[in-house]
Scaffold this motif. Structure first.
Motif, PDB file in Angstrom:
ATOM      1  N   MET A  26      -3.627   3.047  -5.226  1.00  0.00           N
ATOM      2  CA  MET A  26      -4.676   3.533  -4.323  1.00  0.00           C
ATOM      3  C   MET A  26      -5.887   3.966  -5.132  1.00  0.00           C
ATOM      4  SD  MET A  26      -5.179   3.918  -1.067  1.00  0.00           S
ATOM      5  CE  MET A  26      -6.120   4.810   0.179  1.00  0.00           C
ATOM      6  N   PRO A  27      -7.055   3.435  -4.801  1.00  0.00           N
ATOM      7  CA  PRO A  27      -8.264   3.903  -5.487  1.00  0.00           C
ATOM      8  C   PRO A  27      -8.523   5.367  -5.179  1.00  0.00           C
ATOM      9  CG  PRO A  27      -8.672   1.909  -4.194  1.00  0.00           C
ATOM     10  CD  PRO A  27      -7.332   2.409  -3.798  1.00  0.00           C
ATOM     11  N   GLU A  32     -10.953   5.410   4.398  1.00  0.00           N
ATOM     12  CA  GLU A  32      -9.875   4.443   4.562  1.00  0.00           C
ATOM     13  C   GLU A  32     -10.192   3.163   3.799  1.00  0.00           C
ATOM     14  OE1 GLU A  32      -9.087   3.899   8.757  1.00  0.00           O
ATOM     15  OE2 GLU A  32      -7.456   5.361   8.603  1.00  0.00           O
ATOM     16  N   ARG A  33      -9.153   2.581   3.238  1.00  0.00           N
ATOM     17  CA  ARG A  33      -9.292   1.383   2.418  1.00  0.00           C
ATOM     18  C   ARG A  33      -8.601   0.196   3.080  1.00  0.00           C
ATOM     19  NH1 ARG A  33     -12.407   2.685  -2.267  1.00  0.00           N
ATOM     20  NH2 ARG A  33     -12.100   4.905  -2.675  1.00  0.00           N
ATOM     21  N   ALA A  57      -6.676  -2.959  -6.817  1.00  0.00           N
ATOM     22  CA  ALA A  57      -6.938  -1.597  -6.362  1.00  0.00           C
ATOM     23  C   ALA A  57      -8.207  -1.046  -6.992  1.00  0.00           C
ATOM     24  CB  ALA A  57      -5.752  -0.696  -6.681  1.00  0.00           C
ATOM     25  N   GLY A  60     -11.234  -1.470  -4.994  1.00  0.00           N
ATOM     26  CA  GLY A  60     -11.404  -0.725  -3.763  1.00  0.00           C
ATOM     27  C   GLY A  60     -10.370  -0.957  -2.690  1.00  0.00           C
ATOM     28  N   HIS A  61      -9.301  -1.696  -3.000  1.00  0.00           N
ATOM     29  CA  HIS A  61      -8.258  -1.970  -2.020  1.00  0.00           C
ATOM     30  C   HIS A  61      -7.049  -1.059  -2.238  1.00  0.00           C
ATOM     31  CE1 HIS A  61     -10.441  -5.623  -0.997  1.00  0.00           C
ATOM     32  NE2 HIS A  61     -10.418  -5.975  -2.266  1.00  0.00           N
ATOM     33  N   ALA A  62      -6.381  -0.699  -1.139  1.00  0.00           N
ATOM     34  CA  ALA A  62      -5.052  -0.108  -1.235  1.00  0.00           C
ATOM     35  C   ALA A  62      -4.057  -1.264  -1.377  1.00  0.00           C
ATOM     36  CB  ALA A  62      -4.731   0.696   0.023  1.00  0.00           C
ATOM     37  N   GLY A 111      -4.685   6.862   4.269  1.00  0.00           N
ATOM     38  CA  GLY A 111      -5.885   6.264   3.696  1.00  0.00           C
ATOM     39  C   GLY A 111      -5.946   4.757   3.777  1.00  0.00           C
ATOM     40  N   VAL A 112      -4.942   4.106   4.387  1.00  0.00           N
ATOM     41  CA  VAL A 112      -4.944   2.652   4.526  1.00  0.00           C
ATOM     42  C   VAL A 112      -5.414   2.293   5.930  1.00  0.00           C
ATOM     43  CG1 VAL A 112      -3.565   0.543   4.486  1.00  0.00           C
ATOM     44  CG2 VAL A 112      -3.075   2.394   2.860  1.00  0.00           C
ATOM     45  N   ASP A 113      -6.404   1.423   6.010  1.00  0.00           N
ATOM     46  CA  ASP A 113      -6.930   0.959   7.289  1.00  0.00           C
ATOM     47  C   ASP A 113      -6.027  -0.173   7.790  1.00  0.00           C
ATOM     48  OD1 ASP A 113      -8.300  -0.133   9.420  1.00  0.00           O
ATOM     49  OD2 ASP A 113     -10.223  -0.286   8.392  1.00  0.00           O
TER      50      ASP A 113
END
Length: 241
Positions: A26-27, A32-33, A57, A60-62, A111-113
């Motif tokens: 996770m960044p 939300e990422r 990551a 910028g991605h989870a 935090g994950v979209d």
């Protein structure tokens, strides 16, 4: 190397009595990422896959590096690879169920979209993300790096709208022209937004470091690796925007 600071931790999940141990990246920062699943090939969730997941990551991605075999098992004996792949190909509900369990584990993380989830896979993982999209997996887009197109079935009528990028080598016997054209025709018939990047002279596993005892039909190709990585980045920037 990752462009930003990334936190990493193991993430346990299960399916059908099997326990999997993925690695979640996770960044750092707020908001939300979009999420990406990264599926390994026949050798399992090894250092190469973990490094690719961490790098994604950093952009910028989870990211969840998926443990498809369970127990973080690594397969080093070439004689064990065929039976393992055959066991999954012969039990596709189990195969797809394990991918869905990983997707569910990813979207459950803070935090994950969950409306912006993609997947990419290497070798057998590349086959897996295509089959998951074909069967209606809830994803925005999938990228297959040198996936075995010979194991992808024809009927895409159950797909749920995921865009598809296939990065494959022209010298890969697991992705012969007839299979590539068959898969493309199936996607076109179902109105899938698909694209194929075909790399001349590239063999199977062209993104991965060469291994001792590697079969002659596989081999690293620096140009194909570089260009396919850039294509994947642009693809996810588009479909996960």
């Amino acid at each position: 190397m990752p462009m930003g600071a990334v936190a990493a931790r193991d993430l346990a999940y299960g399916y059908g009595g099997a326990e999997m141990l993925g690695r979640f990246f996770m960044p750092e920062g707020q908001g939300e990422r979009p999420g990406i699943l990264v599926l390994h090939g026949a050798h399992g969730l090894d250092g190469f896959i973990l490094s690719r997941a961490e790098c994604l990551a950093g952009f910028g991605h989870a990211v969840l590096a998926v443990d498809l075999w369970g127990g973080r098992e690594l397969i080093s004996d070439p004689a064990a690879i065929g039976p393992r792949l055959g066991a999954f190909a012969g039990h596709r509900d189990m195969w797809m169920g394990r991918i869905e369990a990983a997707r569910a584990a990813l979207i459950a993380q803070p935090g994950v979209d969950n409306s912006r989830i993609g997947a990419l896979g290497y070798c057998f993982g590349g086959t897996g993300v295509l089959e998951f999209a074909r069967k209606g997996g809830a994803l925005k887009g999938v990228v297959s790096f040198h996936g075995g197109l010979d194991m992808v079935e024809d009927d895409w009528s159950g797909q749920a709208g995921a865009s598809v990028l296939v990065c494959t080598g022209a010298a890969d016997p697991m992705a012969r022209q007839e299979d590539r054209l068959r898969v493309e025709a199936g996607m076109s018939a179902a109105n899938v937004a698909w694209e194929t990047n075909l790399y001349g002279g590239a063999k199977h596993a062209f993104t991965e470091p060469d291994r001792p005892g590697q079969p002659p039909f596989a081999g690293f190709d620096a140009r194909a690796e570089r260009r396919s990585w850039a294509a994947m980045r642009k693809f996810f920037q588009d479909v996960l925007a």
